[in-house]
Motif scaffolding. Structure first.
Motif, PDB file in Angstrom:
ATOM      1  N   LEU A  44       0.822  -1.203   0.000  1.00 29.79           N
ATOM      2  CA  LEU A  44       0.000   0.000   0.000  1.00 29.79           C
ATOM      3  C   LEU A  44       0.861   1.260   0.000  1.00 29.79           C
ATOM      4  O   LEU A  44       0.580   2.210  -0.733  1.00 29.79           O
ATOM      5  N   GLU A  45       1.908   1.263   0.770  1.00 22.92           N
ATOM      6  CA  GLU A  45       2.798   2.423   0.831  1.00 22.92           C
ATOM      7  C   GLU A  45       3.378   2.741  -0.551  1.00 22.92           C
ATOM      8  O   GLU A  45       3.415   3.897  -0.975  1.00 22.92           O
ATOM      9  N   ILE A  46       3.806   1.711  -1.260  1.00 25.07           N
ATOM     10  CA  ILE A  46       4.353   1.918  -2.593  1.00 25.07           C
ATOM     11  C   ILE A  46       3.264   2.397  -3.552  1.00 25.07           C
ATOM     12  O   ILE A  46       3.474   3.328  -4.334  1.00 25.07           O
ATOM     13  N   CYS A  47       2.099   1.777  -3.492  1.00 25.33           N
ATOM     14  CA  CYS A  47       0.997   2.193  -4.364  1.00 25.33           C
ATOM     15  C   CYS A  47       0.644   3.658  -4.146  1.00 25.33           C
ATOM     16  O   CYS A  47       0.430   4.404  -5.114  1.00 25.33           O
ATOM     17  N   LEU A  48       0.579   4.074  -2.900  1.00 29.65           N
ATOM     18  CA  LEU A  48       0.262   5.473  -2.607  1.00 29.65           C
ATOM     19  C   LEU A  48       1.319   6.407  -3.182  1.00 29.65           C
ATOM     20  O   LEU A  48       0.990   7.443  -3.771  1.00 29.65           O
ATOM     21  N   ARG A  49       2.558   6.041  -3.032  1.00 30.97           N
ATOM     22  CA  ARG A  49       3.657   6.884  -3.512  1.00 30.97           C
ATOM     23  C   ARG A  49       3.696   6.949  -5.041  1.00 30.97           C
ATOM     24  O   ARG A  49       3.883   8.010  -5.635  1.00 30.97           O
ATOM     25  N   HIS A  55      -5.989   5.497  -7.311  1.00 27.56           N
ATOM     26  CA  HIS A  55      -5.704   4.501  -8.349  1.00 27.56           C
ATOM     27  C   HIS A  55      -6.343   3.165  -7.957  1.00 27.56           C
ATOM     28  O   HIS A  55      -6.351   2.792  -6.784  1.00 27.56           O
ATOM     29  N   PRO A  56      -6.892   2.428  -8.923  1.00 25.67           N
ATOM     30  CA  PRO A  56      -7.532   1.149  -8.608  1.00 25.67           C
ATOM     31  C   PRO A  56      -6.641   0.176  -7.822  1.00 25.67           C
ATOM     32  O   PRO A  56      -7.120  -0.497  -6.907  1.00 25.67           O
ATOM     33  N   SER A  57      -5.368   0.111  -8.162  1.00 31.09           N
ATOM     34  CA  SER A  57      -4.463  -0.795  -7.431  1.00 31.09           C
ATOM     35  C   SER A  57      -4.280  -0.355  -5.984  1.00 31.09           C
ATOM     36  O   SER A  57      -4.176  -1.191  -5.083  1.00 31.09           O
TER      37      SER A  57
END
Length: 82
Positions: A44-49, A55-57
């Motif tokens: 989640l941290e990477i997806c947010l960044r 974003h859907p992911s």
């Protein structure tokens, strides 16, 4: 498999994140909820960044983490993610 993807594609590549998310799901299925939580949080941290909060992911990652938090009896934390 995960280490190969990390080396070949990088930590932020979508395929690496999918592999990490699947690993977290497998840990969850095995009842290793704390490990699953840690992995889902990292994803989640990477997806947010990389993609941002809408974003859907990222939304899928938030949902996966919320499910594990509920299983751990931490419903209030899970609700904050929704």
């Amino acid at each position: 498999m995960l280490e190969v993807r990390r080396r070949a594609l990088g930590e932020e590549h979508p395929d690496t994140l999918i592999t990490r998310s699947r690993r977290a799901g497998a840990l969850e299925a095995l009842g290793r909820l704390e490990e699953s939580e840690a992995e889902y949080r990292a994803v989640l941290e990477i997806c947010l960044r990389v993609w941002g909060k809408e974003h859907p992911s990222t939304l899928v990652s938030r949902n996966n983490l919320a499910i594990v938090l509920r299983a751990l009896g931490r419903s209030e934390e899970a609700e904050e993610l929704e």
